[in-house]
Enzyme design. Structure first.
Site, mmCIF file in Angstrom:
data_model
loop_
_atom_site.group_PDB
_atom_site.id
_atom_site.type_symbol
_atom_site.label_atom_id
_atom_site.label_comp_id
_atom_site.label_asym_id
_atom_site.label_seq_id
_atom_site.Cartn_x
_atom_site.Cartn_y
_atom_site.Cartn_z
ATOM 1 N N ASP A 855 0.828 -1.208 0.000
ATOM 2 C CA ASP A 855 0.000 0.000 0.000
ATOM 3 C C ASP A 855 0.861 1.256 0.000
ATOM 4 O O ASP A 855 1.856 1.336 0.722
ATOM 5 C CB ASP A 855 -0.901 0.046 1.238
ATOM 6 C CG ASP A 855 -1.828 -1.152 1.313
ATOM 7 O OD1 ASP A 855 -1.795 -1.968 0.363
ATOM 8 O OD2 ASP A 855 -2.550 -1.288 2.314
ATOM 9 N N LYS A 945 -6.213 11.383 12.277
ATOM 10 C CA LYS A 945 -5.985 10.601 11.061
ATOM 11 C C LYS A 945 -6.965 10.930 9.935
ATOM 12 O O LYS A 945 -6.569 11.267 8.821
ATOM 13 C CB LYS A 945 -6.050 9.111 11.369
ATOM 14 C CG LYS A 945 -5.702 8.266 10.155
ATOM 15 C CD LYS A 945 -5.686 6.791 10.450
ATOM 16 C CE LYS A 945 -5.518 6.045 9.138
ATOM 17 N NZ LYS A 945 -5.640 4.605 9.274
ATOM 18 N N ASP A 1124 -4.736 2.431 -4.561
ATOM 19 C CA ASP A 1124 -3.328 2.637 -4.216
ATOM 20 C C ASP A 1124 -2.787 1.480 -3.384
ATOM 21 O O ASP A 1124 -1.848 1.612 -2.652
ATOM 22 C CB ASP A 1124 -3.125 3.971 -3.506
ATOM 23 C CG ASP A 1124 -4.030 4.103 -2.294
ATOM 24 O OD1 ASP A 1124 -4.748 3.134 -1.991
ATOM 25 O OD2 ASP A 1124 -4.030 5.168 -1.663
#
Lengths: 1322, 350
Positions: A855, A945, A1124
């Site tokens: 990732d 986050k 991704d």
DNA sequence: CCATTCTCTACCGACAATATCACTAGGTAATGC
DNA sequence: ATGTTACCTAGTGATATAAGTAATAGAGAATGC
């Protein structure tokens, strides 16, 4: 307002419109600015195309299909006024082709007809296809008459003839041969392929109407309506376990009689040394495959399986409805036999029986409609319906229709006749039940659309089946070893117009209405007076509306007595929403790829013809080959179901309990009686609370219900696909990101979905494989912030738990795996690691099927850093080598912590200052002191986050605050009343911190936003467009014409689709439905274009990176991706890592933003911007003169010619009349651009406006100070004079050529550093 | 009082574009007397006065009614100084910045004992409690609707009895709530009003442009216009709007008085009205289906005389007939509430 | 033309409001010549 | 045969719908004096 978008409308019709548009555009003043950049400009198709045209087209095809030539002819004549010449030609050719095929002996009539058409329609221009058709017609007359051919040949002339003969797709071989022979043409004059063709004497590539062996024939259909008939019950006996999954049935049940397949299966069994079973239920291809050790045998196995699966896939795609109907009927018959007692009652143990009853109830209504349609269909126009037919229909004792009802039915009559009537109730029921199993509320519009769309699909399927059947038999006769997809691919695409939304919705509503008015169930209720139970029958569904906020939506409600009986069991799943059993049709053009029998566009558009048009042009310029190749790599990755995980999850599912994120079983309608209902005269607030509580419960329940249904779907599909080899066909969103077409079951789904999938192909782990498996497991546990050694040691120290969990995951003592971030995938990894360790030949030799993920860490920011050459940013997102992965979230957290600490100190100072007065201090000051202290101890990575992550998507303060307040709400000890202020405080800091940390990224974001704004606010000088504006009553608006468009590095044109759409009502029998009208001018939504450009641009880059990597992996390693996150076998991760880094470097080797700027400048070169410049500058003086001339020209007779500031639409109008007054823009063009930019940047506001501003603040905030009389009256008097200072214009508004300001300077970071950055993707 | 009012006139913001504020104290007095409030003076009623703005009308009302308690509820800060000035030294006049939009503001009044009135049976109008509110703002219509719902349930202030409710509102709102069956603006909310309240129109003012527009529209319409029967107690000719109202906006001043009409099957009533009025222009023979599975076939035979009538044209009595039949229907839906779904917020998936 | 008021608030996959009326444009039928 | 007019229809744009806004902020677009 929002309305229904018809995705399918765009697919073919709109693209054709756009093509035409483009063609005409190119020659007029609308030519695209640069051949290499570009592409059609968006322009409202104003005169040529309207809704009527669409309907006429689709009707034409329907009529031809029904051999209704009379009506077809009148439709073609009608087309003349509403369409362009090329379409007309296409229409006439369609007519001719069909007529000739149907009437091979009426050759003279054909010629006469064409003559007549030419006379009646001066706009019609025959093309080569027309000529070819006439040739064919003439040849058909041959033995009888030669005159036609002679005439045809002489009018045609030799060069044209040769040109026609050389195009293989125009004529069948037989005709070519006859023509060559008759015209005594030297065969040498033809192209070599045609010469060969003639010599080979190949049979013509032409559809022949050979019945597919699998087609349910008419006899059967007749029988179906008769429930007692049982002759076919045996031949159609489904496999024993009907309840397992309907797809299993659809997949396997229908193939029992095919000897070829039995033969193939026999071979497969032999290869894998498996005992043969006739019952496909028992076959697990994956296990067979795994048994084979010899690579050659494996290859052969794969080849045979692929061949077998091509047939199965085709059956699956084409036989869905028949399968469902057969099953209901079968169940019904069996039940009638078995339990005579409860014959008329709803059989709760079988919904199939109920469905069969509904089917029978609905069928007579369908028949009646079809009768009506048959009466109406022959007439070319409503007014020409014969009085006798009209009388029959309006007869009070017969059909009893009103005139307007007849007219309404006339609109869609021909379409009803195109499909097998038996399939209509079936598909109606399927769609209703399918939706019922997805959504909590059944919106009637969705249902109508889906049902109508399915009728269309059914029709197209029939059309395609016919043509494929021709090919298949042809190939079979040649005894081809295998039916390669490539062979089918060469089929000429069957052109067909998509049905227009009116037709679809009206047919959908007709069927839906017939269904809900016929489907009944037994009900019981309580008589309110006697209190006794009352039994009766009632409709199973009814149509009503409900309010959603203040707006109403039409819904279909279930009779409460249904008790969820339709939920869960025996669903039918649209085969074109499943993974594919054979390799997907490769992408070769923008509208060919994916499922075999569906026309899928490579781009998912929401009915945006503009997007399609750009794709179409790019495709025809062969600009998209790299995209196709990349996508085909994803398509060709084969998968299978992870049996261990499926068993486990099924077990959990069946327990009906909540387990991690699998919700427990819920009823569709929750019990609300537990919420106390307040007294009737309670406080309104209490009533509101009660309603809110109920709503929360209902919605929560609805969400669980949907989740449960969704998982049920997934598991159903997984069960059906167990042991199968399958593929995920992909297409792209408009930015180029790839998504599987299978919406329910795919590797993009949640943890559960992902854990159910493994690669079909297995690879030995090799030396590094186990290491990567361990790493993968650590990542799934969220241990990805530490370096590789630490991650591996995390697994090594927990290896006992890994093994225990793998062995007995449901044991209460082995709940370690449930603590992972992605528990189910983690468990799958645990199992794989255990198997590898247990491998007798050593783990290096263990054949692993598990996908290992790599990732990108904050992929969006990675691209921004690479774009901007941002040294610091690059380090933060691991573009540079480091011993340990950098964690953006932690970095931001650090900065936020620093800020909070500073605020605490500030607060302490403040506190001292206010010592003693604290109680009287304002709320605001108190918060300043309190909040930082409150927030400081709870600052964690988790809190920041989401905001950091979404910052790339342009999250704003409000959104960020919302996110953080959600996190704070999760904390049990955090004071609830402080959540709001605290989250606002934190949101501010987090956003500022991210901005500081990625300054360069934000510069690029800002530049992109600015660019989007300029593009959207630009105007185009276009007569047609401005006339369109004028005709509307609304205020003329000349900007918001062009969307932001760019080309991604792979050549894919990207059009941001955000526009303000107008809606149009479609009246149906049930209710009005509002659809987006693609033919109206849709101004762009500037705000959306601007805010979405930065994320979309970066996504277009990461999509390019992914496809480039995919291409590079082709034929080397297995590749799959989730945007991704790149996946491959454990043994190949090293290879993958190398490749993806190389491709990243390649992608960013040029300064893409600069490239983007150049593209914008080229693409929008003929756009103009509206700017303000100081009224007294030299340029303004010059322009004022032109403006004055214009004012003089356009003024009313009485008024004086006085200079004033022109509005935007006047400025455009001026340019349109520049031959009379001269062009103001040309003056600007000759002006120095840099100086112009300076003028625009100059603040036009002087001291006067500042004064105004201070006045404004006074009015709002300092009002309370007006306590004395004088000031009060004073301000009253002057309020009217506020504009004195502004009476003289300080600036004027002008049009200037489109311009893009310089881009931010690229930093010094060298992208090649990622090549040895271990944590770039990890 | 009047002098003080001259002072408080100062306290209106000049830059507002919306809203209606009375500046003429005498007109205020006239309104009171036209409504016959001068006859209530002896009761010294409690007046709850929402959004008094700068308080001119409140002052006039106060002078007419001589209330034992007159509560001004004005949340806007800009009026606080003026209202403080108005109420100073007068214990019977109080000002709070609590928002009357918030129901708890009223609860607080009761709890703190400012609002102490006996419950008067619905046979008579409540003599000593009056509610007035200036609802010419963005949420005004919502509040009017809420008040009508409260009358229906006899909750909020209406638990005290038939409380006179004097409301400044947008004329469009007035038309909507006061529309009779078959009239242009008949709507769900007018059915409810018809069920629960009588009304008097005090002022109905529209600017000449609005009037012209309305006239044209009424002339073109197939339906009768409410203006035909809505005759204000104080005709426009008696008022100098330009002078008396600073922002030239349309408004209507309406008095609503709850009716003595108790609706037993409240849930059924709301359900039926809502569902039928969703498509008020289709006849009952079509619209009945919206009430539930089988409603048409089960209920139609019991309403033969109404079956071809549209809900748009139905009087309260006729609607009640349907409600009665529906209430007795054994198969009526068990849940008479619908719940709207919010567009679900994208949740962070981690 | 500037001040006030309104709107919207995270990208994509994705998934959505309707009824009703007044007005208009454009066509047809009817009628008169 | 042609002109005129009344009448009809489909299509379009405007407006209302329900009836808490539990809180907050700031920018940018739309509106209107």
């Amino acid at each position: 307002m929002v309305a229904r978008r018809f995705r399918y409308l765009a697919a073919s019709n709109a693209a054709r419109i756009w093509q035409g548009r483009l063609a005409s555009t190119m020659t007029s003043s609308y030519r695209a600015p640069m051949a290499n950049v570009s592409t059609p400009r968006y322009k409202a198709p104003i005169h040529l195309f309207d809704n009527n045209r669409n309907h006429t087209w689709t009707l034409l095809e329907a009529c031809l299909d029904l051999n209704n030539f009379k009506r077809a002819e009148s439709l073609i004549l009608a087309l003349e006024n509403i369409t362009q010449s090329s379409d007309l030609t296409m229409a006439v050719n369609m007519y001719l082709r069909k007529f000739i095929d149907t009437n091979p002996d009426r050759n003279q009539d054909v010629v006469d007809w064409l003559q007549l058409i030419k006379l009646k329609m001066p706009n019609f221009e025959p093309n080569e296809v027309t000529d070819a058709l006439m040739l064919r017609n003439a040849c058909l007359a041959l033995p009888r008459s030669h005159s036609l051919l002679t005439k045809a040949l002489s009018t045609l002339g030799k060069p044209k003839l040769i040109s026609i003969l050389n195009q293989r797709e125009l004529l069948d071989v037989e005709t070519v041969k006859q023509v060559v022979e008759y015209s005594q043409l030297d065969i040498q004059e033809l192209s070599t392929p045609i010469q060969q063709l003639l010599q080979d004497d190949m049979s013509p590539l032409e559809s022949t109407e050979i019945e597919d062996t699998n087609t349910v024939n008419d006899d059967e259909i007749v029988n179906i309506s008769d429930p007692i008939a049982k002759n076919d019950a045996d031949t159609l006996t489904p496999t024993s376990s009907i309840g397992l999954a309907s797809i299993r049935y659809a997949l396997k049940g229908l193939e029992l009689n095919d000897n070829n397949e039995d033969h193939d299966i026999l071979k497969l069994c032999a290869l894998s040394n498996t005992p043969y079973s006739h019952n496909l239920e028992d076959i697990n291809f994956f296990e067979m495959y795994q048994k084979i050790e010899n690579p050659e045998d494996r290859k052969q196995f794969d080849a045979i399986l692929e061949k077998l699966n091509i047939r199965r896939q085709q059956t699956l795609e084409t036989k869905g409805l028949e399968a469902a109907r057969m099953r209901w009927k079968y169940t019904f018959q069996r039940l009638v036999k078995l339990d005579q007692k409860s014959d008329a009652n709803i059989s709760l143990h079988s919904t199939d029986k109920l469905k069969w009853e509904w089917f029978q109830a609905m069928m007579p209504l369908v028949r009646k409609e079809i009768e009506i349609a048959k009466l109406l269909a022959p007439f070319p126009e409503f007014n020409k319906i014969s009085t006798s037919v009209l009388d029959v229909l309006t007869d009070k004792n017969g059909y009893n229709l009103t005139r307007s009802e007849v007219k309404y039915k006339f609109f869609y009559a021909p379409f009803l006749l195109l499909v097998n009537p038996e399939n209509l109730p079936a598909l109606t029921m399927n769609e209703l039940i399918r939706l019922h199993n997805q959504e909590f509320t059944l919106k009637s519009t969705i249902l109508m659309e889906r049902i109508g769309k399915n009728v269309e699909k059914e029709y197209q399927l029939g059309q395609q089946k016919k043509s494929i059947a021709g090919i298949k038999t042809e190939e079979a006769s040649k005894d081809a070893v295998d039916l390669n997809p490539k062979d089918i691919e060469t089929l000429p695409a069957i052109p067909h117009a998509k049905w227009d939304p009116e037709t679809i919705l009206r047919i959908g509503s007709l069927l839906l209405k017939m269904f809900i008015s016929s489907a009944r169930i037994r009900v019981s209720g309580k008589d309110p007076i006697t209190g006794l139970e009352v039994k009766s029958t009632a409709p199973a569904f009814y149509h009503t509306y409900k309010y959603q906020m203040s707006t109403k939506i039409g819904i279909i409600k279930c009779n409460p007595n249904m008790n969820d009986i339709l939920i869960g069991e025996n669903q039918t799943i649209n085969p074109q929403q499943l993974p594919m059993l054979c390799k997907p049709k490769p992408w070769t053009s923008w509208n060919s790829g994916g499922y075999w029998y569906a026309n899928t566009s490579i781009i998912r558009t929401n009915n945006c013809p503009e997007q399609e048009a750009y794709i179409d042009v790019a495709s025809s310029r062969n600009q998209l080959n790299a995209v196709y190749e990349g996508l085909n790599v994803l398509n060709d990755t084969s998968w299978t179901v992870n049996k261990n995980m499926l068993q486990l999850i099924s077990k959990i599912w069946n327990s009906k309990e909540t387990f991690i994120d699998i919700p427990a079983h819920v009823e569709a309608m929750p019990d609300l009686s537990s919420i106390p209902k307040p007294a009737r005269d309670c406080d309104p607030a209490a009533l509101r609370d009660y309603r809110r509580k109920c709503r929360e419960v209902v919605l929560k329940n609805g969400s669980l219900y949907s989740q449960r249904c969704d998982l049920n779907y997934k598991l159903d599909i997984a069960r059906a696909l167990l042991g199968e080899k399958f593929y995920m066909p992909h297409n792209l969103d408009f930015r180029g990101r790839a998504y599987p077409l299978s919406p329910h079951f795919n590797h993009l789904g949640n943890d559960v979905s992902r854990s159910l999938l493994i690669f079909w192909e297995g690879k030995k782990l090799g030396p590094n494989g186990l290491w990567w498996l361990k790493l993968h497991l650590a990542n799934l546990f969220g241990v990805n912030k530490s370096n590789y050694a630490e991650r591996i040691s995390f697994v090594d120290t927990n290896i006992e738990k890994v093994i225990q969990c793998a062995e007995d995951p449901l044991n209460k003592n082995n709940s370690w795996w449930k603590t992972a971030d992605a528990p189910f995938q983690a468990l799958a990894a645990c199992i794989e690691i255990r198997e590898a360790l247990n491998c007798p030949q050593g783990h290096e030799n263990y054949i692993s099927h598990l996908a290992v993920h790599q990732d990108g860490s904050c992929n969006g920011l990675q691209h921004y850093a690479a774009l901007g050459g941002d040294v610091e940013g690059a380090r933060e997102v691991n573009l540079e080598r480091a011993d340990k992965p950098q964690d953006v979230y932690s970095r931001v957290l650090e900065i936020v912590k620093q800020k909070v600490a500073k605020d605490i100190i500030k607060g302490q100072a403040l506190e001292k200052e206010l010592e003693g007065k604290l109680t009287s201090a304002s709320q605001n000051i108190k918060a300043q002191i309190e909040i930082p202290n409150l927030v400081s101890p709870i600052l964690t990575r988790k809190i920041v986050k989401q905001t950091v992550m979404t910052n790339v998507y342009g999250v704003t303060f409000v959104g960020a605050r919302e996110q953080i307040s959600n996190r704070l709400a999760d904390l049990p000890d955090f004071p609830k009343n402080k959540i709001f202020s605290s989250s606002a405080y934190l949101a501010k800091h987090v956003l500022n911190s991210v901005r500081e940390l990625f300054e360069s990224a934000h510069e690029i974001q800002d530049w992109l936003g600015m660019a989007a704004k300029r593009i959207c606010n630009a105007v185009v000088i276009d007569k047609e467009l401005s006339e369109n504006y004028k005709s509307k009553k609304s205020k003329p608006k000349v900007s918001s014409v062009s969307a932001v468009i760019w080309t991604n590095p792979l050549g894919l044109p990207i059009v941001q689709p955000y526009r303000e759409s107008k809606t149009r009502a479609v009246t149906t029998e049930m209710q009005n439905v509002y659809i987006v009208d693609p033919y109206s001018f849709q101004p762009v939504n500037t705000r959306k274009q601007r805010t979405a450009l930065p994320p979309n641009y970066v996504h277009s880059l990461d999509a390019s990176h992914m496809l480039m990597t995919a291409r590079a992996c082709a034929n080397r390693i297995t590749f799959a991706s989730v945007h991704d996150s790149y996946w491959t076998h454990a043994s190949d991760v090293d290879c993958l890592n190398k490749t993806l880094r190389e491709k990243f470097v390649e992608l960013h080797s040029t300064y893409l933003i600069e490239q983007l700027r150049n593209e914008f400048l080229q693409r929008y070169a003929d756009h103009l911007e509206i700017v303000r410049i100081p009224a007294d500058c030299d340029l303004a003086m010059e322009i004022k003169e032109v403006h004055l001339k214009y004012i003089a020209l356009t003024k009313e007779k009485s008024s004086k010619t006085k200079l004033r500031i022109l509005t935007a639409s006047e400025l455009v109008d001026l340019e349109l009349r520049k031959d009379k007054v001269g062009s103001a823009v040309d003056i600007v063009r000759n002006y120095d651009r840099a100086k112009l930019e300076q003028l625009c940047a100059e603040p036009t506001k002087s001291s006067g406006s500042q004064k105004q501003k201070s006045l404004k603040t006074k009015s709002e905030e300092e009002f309370n100070d007006f306590t004395n009389e004088e000031e009060f009256s004073d301000s009253l008097d002057h309020s009217a004079n506020a504009s004195v200072s502004s009476s003289k214009a300080r600036s004027i508004q002008i049009l200037v050529p489109f311009y893009m300001p310089p881009i931010p300077k690229r930093g010094s970071f060298d992208v090649r550093k990622v090549l040895d950055s271990p944590y770039f993707f990890s | 009082m009047q002098n003080r009012t001259l002072e408080c006139r100062k306290f209106f913001p000049r830059f507002r574009k919306t809203g209606v504020t009375l500046l003429n104290y005498d007109l205020g007095k006239k309104i009171s007397s036209k409504l016959g409030y001068d006859k209530l003076t002896s009761f010294h009623p409690t007046v709850v006065d929402a959004y008094p703005e700068c308080g001119v009308f409140s002052a006039s009302l106060n002078s007419t009614l001589q209330p034992k308690k007159h509560i001004l509820m004005e949340p806007l800060k800009m009026y606080s100084k003026g209202l403080q000035f108005l109420v100073q030294d007068n214990p019977k006049l109080m000002y709070t910045s609590n928002d009357p939009y918030d129901w708890t503001s009223f609860k607080e009044l009761e709890e703190k004992g400012y609002l102490k009135e006996p419950v008067v049976p619905y046979s008579d109008v409540h003599p000593s409690l009056i509610y007035t509110a200036n609802l010419v703002h963005t949420h005004g219509e919502q509040l009017v609707a809420q008040y009508l719902n409260c009358m229906l349930r006899r909750s909020w202030l209406f638990k005290y009895g038939r409380v006179r409710t004097l409301l400044w509102m947008n004329p469009k709102t007035a038309l909507k709530i006061l529309a009779s069956p078959g009239y242009q603006n008949r709507a769900r909310i007018s059915c409810i009003r018809e069920a629960v309240a009588d009304y008097r129109v005090v002022i109905f003012h529209e600017s000449p442009e609005s009037q012209a527009k309305a006239k044209a529209k009424a002339a073109a319409s197939r339906f009768q216009n409410e203006r035909e029967y809505l005759t204000p107690l104080i005709p426009d000719s008696e008022i100098d709007f330009e002078k008396d109202f600073p922002y030239q906006n349309d408004f209507a001043l309406i008095e609503l008085i709850p009716r003595d009409n108790y609706i037993e099957n409240l849930d059924e009533f709301e359900y039926v009205v809502t569902h039928l009025m969703m498509r008020m222009k289709v006849p009952l023979r079509v619209g009945l289906e919206y009430l539930g599975a089988g409603a048409l076939e089960d209920l139609a035979p019991k309403l033969p005389h109404l079956i071809n009538k549209t809900p748009f044209n139905m009087s309260h009595d006729e609607i009640m007939q349907i409600v009665e039949v529906f209430t007795l229907w054994p198969f009526k839906p068990k849940l008479l509430l619908d719940f709207y779904e919010e567009s679900l917020l994208a949740l962070g998936n981690n």
